[in-house]
Design a protein around this motif. Structure first.
Motif, short mmCIF file in Angstrom:
data_model
loop_
_atom_site.label_atom_id
_atom_site.label_comp_id
_atom_site.label_asym_id
_atom_site.label_seq_id
_atom_site.Cartn_x
_atom_site.Cartn_y
_atom_site.Cartn_z
N LEU A 13 40.64 4.67 -16.18
CA LEU A 13 41.46 4.26 -15.03
C LEU A 13 42.94 4.49 -15.32
CD1 LEU A 13 39.72 0.91 -14.06
CD2 LEU A 13 39.59 3.09 -12.86
N VAL A 14 43.34 4.20 -16.54
CA VAL A 14 44.74 4.41 -16.94
C VAL A 14 45.05 5.90 -16.92
CG1 VAL A 14 46.44 4.11 -18.78
CG2 VAL A 14 44.75 2.32 -18.34
N PHE A 15 44.16 6.72 -17.49
CA PHE A 15 44.38 8.17 -17.52
C PHE A 15 44.43 8.76 -16.12
CE2 PHE A 15 42.09 7.75 -21.72
CZ PHE A 15 43.27 7.73 -22.45
N ASP A 16 43.55 8.29 -15.24
CA ASP A 16 43.55 8.80 -13.87
C ASP A 16 44.86 8.46 -13.16
OD1 ASP A 16 41.02 9.80 -14.27
OD2 ASP A 16 40.01 8.14 -13.23
N HIS A 17 45.36 7.25 -13.39
CA HIS A 17 46.63 6.85 -12.78
C HIS A 17 47.78 7.69 -13.33
CE1 HIS A 17 49.15 4.05 -10.50
NE2 HIS A 17 50.03 4.25 -11.47
N ILE A 18 47.77 7.93 -14.63
CA ILE A 18 48.82 8.75 -15.25
C ILE A 18 48.79 10.16 -14.67
CG2 ILE A 18 49.55 9.86 -17.40
CD1 ILE A 18 48.74 7.26 -18.84
N ASP A 19 47.59 10.72 -14.52
CA ASP A 19 47.47 12.07 -13.96
C ASP A 19 48.02 12.16 -12.55
OD1 ASP A 19 46.33 13.03 -16.28
OD2 ASP A 19 44.28 12.90 -15.53
N GLN A 20 47.78 11.13 -11.76
CA GLN A 20 48.19 11.18 -10.36
C GLN A 20 49.64 10.73 -10.14
OE1 GLN A 20 45.40 9.37 -7.73
NE2 GLN A 20 46.44 10.10 -5.91
N VAL A 24 55.18 6.53 -16.26
CA VAL A 24 56.10 5.44 -15.94
C VAL A 24 55.45 4.48 -14.93
CG1 VAL A 24 58.33 4.88 -14.89
CG2 VAL A 24 58.15 6.81 -16.45
N SER A 25 54.80 5.05 -13.94
CA SER A 25 54.10 4.22 -12.95
C SER A 25 52.96 3.44 -13.59
CB SER A 25 53.57 5.11 -11.82
OG SER A 25 52.83 4.34 -10.90
N ALA A 26 52.23 4.08 -14.50
CA ALA A 26 51.13 3.39 -15.17
C ALA A 26 51.64 2.22 -16.00
CB ALA A 26 50.36 4.36 -16.07
N ARG A 33 51.61 -1.91 -23.27
CA ARG A 33 50.65 -2.09 -24.37
C ARG A 33 49.29 -1.49 -24.00
NH1 ARG A 33 47.69 -7.47 -25.83
NH2 ARG A 33 46.66 -6.84 -27.73
N LEU A 34 48.86 -1.68 -22.76
CA LEU A 34 47.57 -1.14 -22.32
C LEU A 34 47.60 0.39 -22.28
CD1 LEU A 34 44.75 -1.95 -21.39
CD2 LEU A 34 45.63 -1.98 -19.06
N VAL A 35 48.71 0.96 -21.81
CA VAL A 35 48.84 2.42 -21.78
C VAL A 35 48.84 2.97 -23.21
CG1 VAL A 35 50.37 4.33 -21.16
CG2 VAL A 35 50.01 2.45 -19.56
#
Length: 57
Positions: A13-20, A24-26, A33-35
């Motif tokens: 979920l984190v990777f998908d958000h970063i890709d889109q 910085v948004s993630a 810490r989670l990223v």
């Protein structure tokens, strides 16, 4: 809050958000810490589940 729990269980979920939306948004949506933890987990060599067939190069 539910998004943090889901992202902690499923780093994809984190990777998908970063890709889109970008890292910085993630970091704003989740936590830095989670990223960082998701990126660290993706770099571990033992998570590679590929296989080789015996006798083939």
């Amino acid at each position: 809050m539910l998004g943090l729990v889901r992202a902690a269980r499923d780093p994809q979920l984190v990777f998908d958000h970063i890709d889109q939306y970008g890292e910085v948004s993630a970091r704003r949506l989740f936590t830095g810490r989670l990223v960082k933890q998701a990126r660290w987990m993706s770099g571990l060599g033992h998570l590679n589940l590929g296989y080789l067939v015996w006798g083939q190069p």
